[in-house]
Design an enzyme around this catalytic site. Sequence first.
Site, short mmCIF file in Angstrom:
data_model
loop_
_atom_site.label_atom_id
_atom_site.label_comp_id
_atom_site.label_asym_id
_atom_site.label_seq_id
_atom_site.Cartn_x
_atom_site.Cartn_y
_atom_site.Cartn_z
N ASP A 149 1.34 -1.17 -0.39
CA ASP A 149 -0.07 -0.14 -0.25
C ASP A 149 1.08 1.00 -0.13
OD1 ASP A 149 -2.60 -1.39 0.06
OD2 ASP A 149 -2.09 -1.97 2.29
N VAL A 150 0.73 2.23 -1.15
CA VAL A 150 1.48 2.93 -1.29
C VAL A 150 1.03 4.71 -0.95
CG1 VAL A 150 3.47 3.69 -2.72
CG2 VAL A 150 3.51 1.29 -2.57
#
Length: 262
Positions: free
Chosen positions: A130-131
Site C-alpha cells: 500500500d503506497v
Amino acid sequence: MLRPRIIPCLLIQQGGLVKTRKFKEPKYVGDPINAVKIFNEKESDELMVLDIDATVHQAEPNYALIAKLAAECRMPLCYGGGITTPEQAARIIGLGVEKVSISAAALVRPALLTEMAAAIGRQSVVAVLDVRKKTGFFSKGYEVCTHNARQAHKTDPIELVQQLQAAGAGEIVINSIDRDGEMQGYDLDLARQVRGVVKVPLTVLGGAGSLAHIGELLKTCGVVGAAAGSLFVFKGPYRAVLINYPTAAQKDELCRAVLADA
C-alpha cells in the site's frame, strides 16, 4: 496469448463488504457471498478479498468466512488479512483458495515469504504494498504504509518490490492509497516505476473509475492485472451500489488496445 487480468477487489470489515476512500470512511455495500455469486455469473477473471481489520486488530484469519467464499467462488480467489505464518497460509489454501496475500508481516520479516513459498508454492504467495506519495514541502517520491495507512515505512517502495520478489513473492500487488476510492484513474507513474523492476506477475490497484482507466493502465504497463474496487461495486456519479463487471466483448476490446501498442 497472454491476456491482462481484470480483478474485482472486495474489502471485508466485520464480515461485511465495504468500500473505502483513501483507506478511510468505509461504506457498507452488501454481503460478500452475494457479491461472489454475481461475479461468478459475470465470469470474472479473478477475485481478491481483503480483510482490512485483521492485521490492525492482530486477529486470526476468519477461516469460516474464507471457507464459504472458496466454496462459492468459481474463479481464482486471493485472500488476505491476518496471515502471519506459513501454517495459516497452508490452511487457507487447503480450504480451496488459490492465493494468499500478505503485507505488514512481509515487511517485518521478508523471510516469511520464503517459508510460505516452500509451504504452498511461490505462485500462491502475493505481496501487497500500500503506497502513497510523501507529504511535506521537501518530500519527494512514495512511501509504503501498513495497518490501513496508519504506519509508514522508510524503505523505498521500488526497493521493497525487489526485496519481496527475491524473498519468494510470486506476485506483487501495488495499491495506491491516494487514489483509493477516488475513481479518477490509476497512479500511472507509480505503476510504471514498479513495472520497470518487477519480474513476477504485477497487479495494480487503486483509482479505476472506468474501463478507459483500465485501458490507460494496460497501455502504460502492458499485460498486468488491473484490479479495482469502486468501479465494480458502484454505478453512476452518486455511487449507487451495483455489482458490475465488463462483458467479454469489452475485455476483448481492452486486449486489442494493448496489442495495438505492443
